[in-house]
Design an enzyme around this catalytic site. Structure first.
Site, PDB file in Angstrom:
ATOM      1  N   VAL A  90      13.385  10.819  15.321  1.00  0.00           N
ATOM      2  CA  VAL A  90      13.237   9.297  15.456  1.00  0.00           C
ATOM      3  C   VAL A  90      14.054   8.519  16.648  1.00  0.00           C
ATOM      4  O   VAL A  90      12.887   7.371  16.833  1.00  0.00           O
ATOM      5  CB  VAL A  90      13.679   8.743  13.539  1.00  0.00           C
ATOM      6  CG1 VAL A  90      13.257   7.734  13.499  1.00  0.00           C
ATOM      7  CG2 VAL A  90      13.156   9.944  12.600  1.00  0.00           C
ATOM      8  N   ASP A  91      15.154   8.310  17.302  1.00  0.00           N
ATOM      9  CA  ASP A  91      15.003   7.658  17.459  1.00  0.00           C
ATOM     10  C   ASP A  91      15.454   7.621  19.321  1.00  0.00           C
ATOM     11  O   ASP A  91      14.254   6.388  20.158  1.00  0.00           O
ATOM     12  CB  ASP A  91      17.131   7.820  17.728  1.00  0.00           C
ATOM     13  CG  ASP A  91      18.394   7.393  17.086  1.00  0.00           C
ATOM     14  OD1 ASP A  91      17.482   6.012  16.238  1.00  0.00           O
ATOM     15  OD2 ASP A  91      19.016   8.131  16.873  1.00  0.00           O
ATOM     16  N   MET A  92      14.687   8.651  19.591  1.00  0.00           N
ATOM     17  CA  MET A  92      13.810   8.978  20.684  1.00  0.00           C
ATOM     18  C   MET A  92      12.560   8.507  20.951  1.00  0.00           C
ATOM     19  O   MET A  92      12.232   8.140  21.983  1.00  0.00           O
ATOM     20  CB  MET A  92      14.439  10.474  21.082  1.00  0.00           C
ATOM     21  CG  MET A  92      15.953  10.832  21.526  1.00  0.00           C
ATOM     22  SD  MET A  92      16.905  10.041  22.041  1.00  0.00           S
ATOM     23  CE  MET A  92      16.749   9.739  23.298  1.00  0.00           C
TER      24      MET A  92
END
Length: 403
Positions: free
Chosen positions: A169-171
């Site tokens: 999700v972050d990336m």
């Protein structure tokens, strides 16, 4: 030659992974990035997973902050407005990932900064967005994996849902953010008008699962927990053990399945009613998996990779990170790059750069990640503040000079 974002100045208020990596993607294409950090502590990731003992330069920080300059500034100090006003006047883009409403409460929200620089592009990155009942709620990658439905599709029925071992999700949010800012810059080049961008990790996680959500919303189908099995339900598309490892086989079409069984020496098995057709195999998955697994365990991963690849059966070895790093293919791609170490003279560190290459003016590393406050004096002098004023601010803890 000119990179895509040469001449673009970005003020980066972000920390951890999604925001910093997004801004770094723009910095790799020439943007002048000033990273604003809290004095003394700086970005949260500066001290994470730091096995090298070099305070403030953790592996996570290294790979998200190349081509940036660091300005330390206590945003709660009254004098911060004076500094930011001067800085925003020179900027094209602001990116921040504080909780929803934080920048507004400090007087640095979009409307505040738009009044200083009408053409500013202001990008806010949060877990759930700026609006709705969850706006303002803190969020990290694992929480969004759970709340977005990702974990309901990852894991085994016997052991339950699981999160991934990395931060999808972050990336994904970082790349989504970089795309949104790029689009806003193009729009401003055409219209002359700035823009507010509201990026949410939850929204990004749903976009990353577009096929699964469409399948549910339009056909009522749910993937569920199927371990390493293919969402298609074909048991010949799964992870299978070999004599010394694991391989991912993706034999979906009947000709691929026939070739797979021929290569593993089980052609006669396809004569069985339970294995003969795709429909039959889907109705008897364990029989198929038992047959294929038993055959593949008779030889090594390298043996089967060579045989199956040559026969055109989609296959991949399940590899560790050290094995991936050693792949000769990466020498041609440039996704990993060695740069001079920012903390040890004569040494190098390796960073993850960008997922594409171009024939000219592509992503490039110009300089290493900055030490905390490394460029504070340089930036403030360039904005017209005097040495004496800078020294006073340093003494008062409003800024933090690196040297």
């Amino acid at each position: 030659m000119t990179q895509a974002f040469d001449g673009i100045r970005i003020i980066d208020f972000t920390q951890v992974l999604a925001g910093p990596f997004a801004v770094m993607q723009l910095a790799l294409l020439g943007a002048d990035v000033i990273k604003v950090e809290q004095p003394v502590t700086g970005d949260q990731t500066r001290g994470l997973m730091n096995e090298s003992g070099n305070a403030g330069m953790s592996p996570s920080f290294l790979t998200c902050n190349v081509n940036k300059k660091s300005l330390t500034l206590n945003l709660k100090a009254r004098e911060a407005r004076t500094i930011l006003t001067a800085l925003v006047k020179t900027a094209d883009v602001i990116v921040e990932n504080f909780k929803s409403g934080t920048m507004d409460r400090m007087g640095f929200g979009y409307e505040d900064l738009k009044a200083i620089n009408p053409g500013i592009i202001y990008c806010s990155v949060t877990g759930y967005g700026q609006t709705g009942p969850k706006a303002g709620a803190a969020a990290y990658d694992g929480a969004i994996q759970a709340s977005s439905g990702m974990m309901s599709q990852t894991g085994h029925r016997q052991t339950g849902p699981t999160r991934t071992g990395y931060m999808p999700v972050d990336m994904a949010t970082s790349l989504n953010t970089a795309f949104a800012v790029s689009a806003a810059l193009y729009r401003r080049a055409v219209t002359g008008v700035g823009q507010m961008i509201d990026v949410a990790m939850l929204d990004t996680a749903i976009v990353a699962q577009a096929a699964q959500f469409s399948n549910y919303l339009n056909a009522g189908n749910l993937v569920g927990l199927n371990g390493n099995a293919s969402p298609t339900g074909q048991p010949t598309a799964d992870v299978f053990p070999t004599l010394d490892g694991l391989i991912q086989v993706t034999a979906l079409r009947q000709p691929q399945v026939e070739t797979l069984f021929e290569i593993i020496g089980e052609t006669q098995a396809l004569g069985q009613e339970a294995l003969a057709t795709p429909t039959a195999r889907m109705a008897h998955p364990e029989e198929v998996k038992t047959c294929v697994s038993a055959a593949l365990q008779k030889n090594t991963t390298a043996f089967w990779m060579e045989k199956l690849e040559a026969a055109g059966v989609p296959v991949a070895e399940v590899r560790t990170l050290p094995e991936v790093v050693a792949d000769p293919q990466l020498k041609f791609r440039g996704v990993l790059e060695k740069i001079p170490s920012p903390v040890r003279t004569g040494d190098t560190v390796t960073i993850v750069k960008a997922g594409y290459i171009t024939d000219a003016d592509g992503p490039s590393v110009r300089f290493a990640p900055p030490g905390l406050g490394e460029h504070t004096r340089e930036i403030l002098l360039s904005l017209g503040f005097s040495e004496s004023t800078i020294a006073e601010w340093d003494q008062a803890g409003i800024i933090g000079l690196n040297a």
